[in-house]
Design an enzyme around this catalytic site. Structure first.
Site, PDB file in Angstrom:
ATOM      1  N   LYS A  12       8.255  16.339  14.147  1.00 16.96           N
ATOM      2  CA  LYS A  12       8.386  17.580  13.393  1.00 16.96           C
ATOM      3  C   LYS A  12       9.194  18.598  14.208  1.00 16.96           C
ATOM      4  O   LYS A  12       9.079  18.620  15.438  1.00 16.96           O
ATOM      5  CB  LYS A  12       6.988  18.124  13.078  1.00 16.96           C
ATOM      6  CG  LYS A  12       6.959  19.286  12.096  1.00 16.96           C
ATOM      7  CD  LYS A  12       5.515  19.665  11.753  1.00 16.96           C
ATOM      8  CE  LYS A  12       5.423  20.842  10.810  1.00 16.96           C
ATOM      9  NZ  LYS A  12       4.026  21.176  10.441  1.00 16.96           N
TER      10      LYS A  12
ATOM     11  N   SER B 133       2.960  21.714   5.555  1.00 18.86           N
ATOM     12  CA  SER B 133       4.287  21.989   6.046  1.00 18.86           C
ATOM     13  C   SER B 133       4.994  20.789   6.688  1.00 18.86           C
ATOM     14  O   SER B 133       6.205  20.818   6.844  1.00 18.86           O
ATOM     15  CB  SER B 133       4.223  23.118   7.067  1.00 18.86           C
ATOM     16  OG  SER B 133       3.496  22.720   8.213  1.00 18.86           O
TER      17      SER B 133
ATOM     18  N   SER C 283      -1.573  20.934   6.915  1.00 18.72           N
ATOM     19  CA  SER C 283      -0.142  20.615   6.942  1.00 18.72           C
ATOM     20  C   SER C 283       0.214  19.175   7.268  1.00 18.72           C
ATOM     21  O   SER C 283       1.371  18.794   7.207  1.00 18.72           O
ATOM     22  CB  SER C 283       0.577  21.532   7.930  1.00 18.72           C
ATOM     23  OG  SER C 283       0.807  22.787   7.340  1.00 18.72           O
TER      24      SER C 283
END
Lengths: 482, 93
Positions: free
Chosen positions: A80, A155, A179
């Protein structure tokens, strides 16, 4: 041998690497080919690193020498965009970090490097991990590989989409309020949120420091467990980390007792298909020999409002560091004060600004007691709710992961509150600091497309093993694991 | 209820230059979120302790310092404006 990136797991790829069916370089190339073909539509990756094949060659040398070979040696992973790898671009999908290169390794990156894992690239996300759809990225939304008109969740939507499209064997994401688990649910993957402190946050861009955890998104329970075991542990760089035996060592019970907070799990706003699938999952758990017990946890509905006070409060202080002076981008003004205002006002996206404003409000004199202080008290009430239920012999709490299957891109973007409600079932684990996992539990047929759904299980502090054990049984009778 | 003046004040505190045409939308959004989170006022929770997490003290010896300048070049390479080994900002006084 022909490499099918939609079928491989870490476990099976490792076996093939060891028996020489393919090299780490061939494996990495197979993933690069999939990314080359699919990423322009999906937008899972913000950047594919240019040294992937070199990393893989190093892994091959290690495998050939038969020294220091780890389960993750040569395994292609996605990272990420808020987790630092020294020398690589990293930007939390924000304009304010345009041009920033990481100046040090996060602890998780260092640990993965030691295993010889291969980093494919950095994945798209909601800016600074704020969002539930990946639409808050400054670099365009990521699309759900199961239906490209829909969001992958957020997210960590880029990480989830990368794995779901066959563009990574597994990925790391971060979970502050759901997330990892909500994107896992939307993309048909396993997503873990470990006990707070199990994994070091050193080198993770801070959002809500008392809530954030880094963790894996993977295809199978075994893969998630392998990754978790490789990144967990005490870290002198993060004072909140705990040793694996901090909460004692768990004995695996012969019979798991699973609590279902029915009032909460079936609250209004949860879609019909999710309710139906959740009931089926409960039946499956019974078939597996679990005892299902209805539990009352009256404070759970307050977890989400408490979360949307505590998190923005922490956001408003954590994001104060982005000022155009020390690193990242600068939007020039007339004087230093204007540098601050322009850089922050113009380079932070709308959601980041909204949460900074909210956090500033709930921490300001006159409102602190009514909001922040109260929310911290509620946090303790919720933690106590869980502790009480676990003290009565329940091993895990089951709820759906998200209140609906993946929604359309643009469907909710103009109503922040509607996006916040996505977190209703997941925030309880961050609020309580307890581990939780989302497991693929089936599909919902919407507009002719099969959209994945997830089952969430939450366990007491330090009891990730319960989640893995139940999860492995659950995935077996689904018959989808390789 | 938040007023436009509140928004200006918060933006000032948070060092955010909010475009004029976004202020009203932002005011309504923040207002509705505050309305939602105010749900927690319904709970009487004053009797609970106000600590965050399982409180433990984490201390370490202040030893093994790194070499002076060991990280300076890496860090300064990321600074928007630099002069020699300093971070450069606009004149303050």
């Amino acid at each position: 041998m022909n490499i099918d990136t939609n079928k491989l797991t870490i476990t099976s790829a490792h076996k093939h690497l060891m028996s020489g069916d393919f090299s780490a370089r061939e494996l990495a190339q197979a993933y690069l080919d999939v990314i080359e073909k699919k990423n322009k539509d999906i937008n899972a990756y913000l950047e594919v690193f240019d040294d992937v094949l070199e990393q893989a060659t190093q892994a091959d040398k290690r495998i050939a020498s038969k020294k220091n070979v780890h389960l993750l040696t040569g395994i292609p992973l996605a990272m990420k965009d808020n987790i630092l790898i020294k020398g690589y671009r990293c930007g939390a999908a924000s304009k304010i970090l345009e041009g920033y290169y990481a100046t040090y390794d996060s602890t998780v990156a260092r640990k993965l490097k030691e295993t010889g894992a291969v980093f494919l690239g950095r994945t798209n996300m909601d800016e600074f991990a704020m969002g539930t759809s990946t639409e808050n990225s400054a670099y365009g939304p990521t699309k759900n590989p199961h239906d490209t008109s829909r969001v992958p969740g957020g997210s960590s939507g880029g990480s989830a989409a990368a794995v779901a499209m066959g563009g990574a064997l597994a990925a790391l994401g971060s979970d502050t309020g759901g997330s990892i688990r909500q994107p896992a649910s939307f993309c048909g993957l396993v997503g873990l949120k470990p006990t707070y402190g199990a994994v070091s946050r050193y080198g993770l861009m801070a959002m809500g420091s008392s809530l954030d955890q880094i963790s894996p998104l993977a295809r199978t329970m075994q893969d998630a467990e392998t990754l978790f075991n490789s990144i967990r542990g005490l870290d002198p760089h993060d004072g909140t980390t705990i040793s694996p035996d901090m909460y004692g060592v768990a004995e695996i019970p012969k019979k798991f007792v699973i609590g279902v907070p029915e009032e909460f799990a079936y609250s209004k706003g949860v879609s019909e298909s999710v309710v139906k699938n959740f009931k089926e999952s409960i039946e499956r758990l019974k078939v597996l020999g679990c005892e299902i017990r209805s539990v009352k946890m009256h404070n759970l509905p307050y977890a989400l409002p408490a979360y949307y006070i505590i998190m923005p409060a922490e956001v408003s202080s954590n994001l104060a560091r982005y000022d155009g002076v020390k690193f990242g981008a600068l939007e020039e003004g007339e004087d230093l004060m204007q540098d601050y205002f322009r850089t922050r006002g113009r380079l932070f996206g709308k959601e980041a600004r909204r949460r900074i404003m909210l956090g500033t409000y709930v921490l300001s004199a006159g409102y602190y007691d009514a909001y922040y202080k109260k929310a911290v008290a509620v946090r303790n009430l919720i933690r106590q709710d869980f502790k009480n239920v676990f003290a009565e012999g329940v091993h895990a709490i089951a709820t759906p992961t998200a209140p609906s299957p993946a929604f359309k891109i643009g469907e909710k973007i103009n109503d922040p509150l509607q996006l916040y409600v996505e977190d209703i079932f997941t925030v309880t684990a961050n609020i309580s600091g307890m581990p939780a996992i989302s497991l693929p539990s089936g599909f919902s047929l919407v507009d002719g497309k099969q959209l994945p759904l997830g089952l969430q299980l939450q366990a007491p502090h330090g009891r990730e093993q319960y989640l893995f054990e139940i999860g492995k049984k659950f995935e077996k009778i689904r018959g989808e694991a390789e | 209820m938040l007023t436009p003046k509140d928004i200006d004040n918060l933006a000032q505190l948070a060092r955010l230059d909010i475009p004029a045409d976004e202020k009203e939308t932002l005011r309504k959004e923040v207002d509705s979120i505050l309305g939602y989170v105010s749900e927690i006022q319904k709970l009487s929770g004053t009797e609970v302790k106000k600590e965050v997490g399982e409180v433990r003290n984490v201390l370490r010896e202040d030893d093994n310092p790194h070499l002076p300048g060991e990280f300076s070049e890496d860090l300064l390479a990321e600074v928007p404006h630099r002069q020699d080994n300093f971070v450069k900002v606009k004149k303050i006084l």
